[in-house]
Scaffold this active site. Structure first.
Site, mmCIF file in Angstrom:
data_model
loop_
_atom_site.group_PDB
_atom_site.id
_atom_site.type_symbol
_atom_site.label_atom_id
_atom_site.label_comp_id
_atom_site.label_asym_id
_atom_site.label_seq_id
_atom_site.Cartn_x
_atom_site.Cartn_y
_atom_site.Cartn_z
ATOM 1 C CB SER A 1 -0.903 0.025 1.234
ATOM 2 O OG SER A 1 -1.644 1.233 1.230
ATOM 3 C CE LYS B 1 -3.033 -2.353 -0.275
ATOM 4 N NZ LYS B 1 -3.906 -2.160 -1.364
ATOM 5 C CG HIS C 1 -4.746 -0.855 3.929
ATOM 6 N ND1 HIS C 1 -5.020 -0.322 2.683
ATOM 7 C CD2 HIS C 1 -3.945 0.055 4.545
ATOM 8 C CE1 HIS C 1 -4.413 0.847 2.558
ATOM 9 N NE2 HIS C 1 -3.760 1.092 3.673
ATOM 10 C CG ASN C 2 -7.248 -1.560 -0.411
ATOM 11 O OD1 ASN C 2 -6.228 -1.318 0.216
ATOM 12 N ND2 ASN C 2 -7.256 -1.670 -1.725
ATOM 13 C CD GLU D 1 -7.560 3.052 0.127
ATOM 14 O OE1 GLU D 1 -6.477 2.520 0.410
ATOM 15 O OE2 GLU D 1 -8.016 3.078 -1.032
HETATM 16 C C1 6PG Z 1 -3.226 1.444 -1.549
HETATM 17 C C2 6PG Z 1 -4.533 1.660 -2.248
HETATM 18 C C3 6PG Z 1 -4.504 1.034 -3.606
HETATM 19 C C4 6PG Z 1 -5.587 1.546 -4.518
HETATM 20 C C5 6PG Z 1 -6.968 1.187 -4.063
HETATM 21 C C6 6PG Z 1 -8.032 2.021 -4.704
HETATM 22 O O1 6PG Z 1 -3.298 0.876 -0.475
HETATM 23 O O2 6PG Z 1 -2.204 1.840 -2.065
HETATM 24 O O3 6PG Z 1 -5.558 1.101 -1.503
HETATM 25 O O4 6PG Z 1 -4.510 -0.349 -3.430
HETATM 26 O O5 6PG Z 1 -5.469 2.906 -4.662
HETATM 27 O O6 6PG Z 1 -7.148 -0.129 -4.432
HETATM 28 O O7 6PG Z 1 -9.175 1.262 -4.631
HETATM 29 P P1 6PG Z 1 -10.510 1.599 -5.358
HETATM 30 O O8 6PG Z 1 -10.215 1.836 -6.817
HETATM 31 O O9 6PG Z 1 -11.321 0.382 -5.146
HETATM 32 O O10 6PG Z 1 -11.025 2.828 -4.692
#
Ligand code: 6PG
Length: 474
Positions: free
Chosen positions: A129, A183, A186-187, A190
């Site tokens: 990430s 991960k 984590h997302n 996010e």
């Molecule tokens: C990271 C981000 C990366 C990506 C996301 C965006 O941890 O660096 O999470 O993995 O930017 O997957 O996800 P979406 O396109 O689903 O919003």
């Protein structure tokens, strides 16, 4: 020719930056891309940063690596990953390692790991990430896979990862799909974080009539306190941005339909399977889905809303800050619950405190706040919920009146705040002595003889609802 320490195949932005990061740390990096032009471009532009060993085809790439070979695949998750893995597996030997650094689904990783293990190869599903910048300057790295592969890869990954207080943002997460699972969560978090930020912005803008530039200042201020995080920091940047063409705030010229590549949806799907209520992540995922239905939104645009459209009072700013913090605690608590449940289900033995530690830097959800989560799990690794940690419990107590006012204001003014509202509902439900689930059980027994348990004696019971309504042991 000197053999390379590690290889990267797939040199789009993330792969290229990861290869550069490795080279900058003194590793000789074998590089390969399906179209060789990209490989040449990398060597031409950044060759001076370290040692790159380019290859035109996969066979040459594999042959250019020291044994046991360490290859990182940075290709778009999906069928393409299987194709690259199959080709690599043909060329590699027992003991070699294939690291998948894409956002693969953890079930795919489990399947791939098992298949490669049969061939004596180590498959290391790894969450990475931090976006492009993180890949180059230090991401948070979440590798799964065998202990042996961690021994060979760990020092390199810890070297190139972000460092916080001298601690690298990478640990061995656990076997097979554990890295990609973590991960994924984590997302999911996010998504939730961003939804809560978006609700804060929306409510303050609608209720106070504040401009995006004024709100940028509010977020900048918040970033100096307990909300200090990368996402809050960049929110101020995005809100401050003015569109060069129209002179309007950037947020007003962007189409209001949030997209997703799928990791948020996967998080919710897995949570449903595990029976873990990740309401914050689910609301965030559904909010994106709702935004992406313009035809329904147009059809509903004239539906009645409340008379009240704005409220006075700058105290709302502090209330929203408190609501954001409290809802964030809930969202993280739920995400950590999901990791704990998966750990049990898949036998991963996840160290939750370590997960908080490696999210402190490099990744998208990096935040001061993660130090508190780490401290909570340090104090009690078996903590049943983060909400029960004394520090978080006190923060929730401080925030709860503001939180309730914010949800009330949102409801009164017709501003949708599913993240705030569902987080508050979760908090209130969890702290309840008795839940109406008892009534649900009664109804299930009534129409389907599904039975229920009693508070005062052991066993399962059924009431003869259509007969004389006596109870009997089931
Ligand atoms: C990271 C981000 C990366 C990506 C996301 C965006 O941890 O660096 O999470 O993995 O930017 O997957 O996800 P979406 O396109 O689903 O919003």
């Amino acid at each position: 020719m000197d053999l390379a320490d590690i290889g990267v195949t797939g040199l789009a932005t993330m792969g290229r930056n990861l290869a550069r990061n490795l080279a900058r740390h003194g590793y000789a990096v074998a590089v390969h891309n399906r179209s060789h032009g990209r490989t040449q471009q990398l060597v031409k532009e950044f060759g001076g940063e370290g040692t790159f060993v380019p290859s035109e085809d996969l066979a040459g790439f594999v042959a250019s690596l020291k044994r046991p070979r360490r290859v990182i695949i940075m290709v778009k998750a999906g069928a393409g990953t299987d194709a690259v893995i199959d080709q690599l597996a043909e060329l590699m030997e027992p003991g070699d390692m294939i690291v998948d650094g894409g956002n693969a689904h953890f079930e795919d990783t489990r399947r791939r790991e098992a298949a490669l293990r049969e061939k004596g190869l180590h498959f290391v599903g790894t969450g990475i990430s931090g976006g492009e910048e993180g890949a180059l300057h230090g991401p948070s790295i979440m590798p799964g896979g065998s202990k042996e592969s961690w021994e060979a890869l760990g020092p390199i990954l810890q070297d190139i990862a972000a460092q916080v207080d001298g601690v690298p943002c990478s640990v061995h997460v656990g076997p097979d799909g554990a890295g990609h699972f973590v991960k994924m969560v984590h997302n999911g978090i996010e998504y939730s974080d961003m939804q809560l930020i978006a609700e804060s912005y929306d409510l303050l803008r609608q209720a106070l009539g504040a401009t995006p530039a004024e709100l940028a200042e509010v977020f900048r201020e918040w970033n100096r306190g307990e909300l200090d995080s990368y996402l809050i920091e960049i929110t101020a940047e995005v809100l401050d941005q003015v569109d060069a063409e129209t002179g309007k705030p950037f947020v007003d010229v962007v189409v209001d339909q949030a997209e997703q590549k799928g990791t948020g949806r996967w998080t919710v799907q897995s949570a449903l399977d595990l029976g873990v209520p990740v309401t914050g992540i689910a609301e965030a995922t559904f909010a994106r889905a709702l935004s992406g239905h313009p035809e329904q939104r147009a059809a509903a645009a004239s539906l009645a809303g409340p008379k009240l459209s704005g409220v006075e009072g700058r105290e709302l700013v502090e209330d929203v800050r408190q609501a954001l913090y409290a809802s964030k605690i809930v969202a993280y608590a739920q995400g950590f619950d999901q990791m704990a449940a998966a750990s049990k289900e898949y036998g991963w033995d996840l160290d939750l405190g370590a997960m908080a530690t490696i999210w402190r830097g490099g990744c998208i959800i990096r935040a001061k706040f993660l130090d508190r989560i780490r401290a909570a799990y340090d104090a009690d690794p078996q903590l049943p919920t983060l909400l029960a940690d004394p520090t978080f419990a006190a923060a929730l107590e401080t925030a709860q009146e503001s939180w309730r006012r914010v949800v009330t204001t949102a409801v009164r003014t017709g501003v949708p705040t599913p993240g705030f509202s569902s987080a508050l509902a979760y908090y209130d439900a969890l702290r309840r002595d008795r839940l109406p689930a008892a009534l649900v059980q009664g109804l299930r027994d009534y129409f389907g003889a599904h039975t229920y348990q009693r508070v005062d004696k052991e066993g399962s019971f059924h009431t003869d609802w259509s007969g004389d309504r006596t109870e009997s042991p089931a």
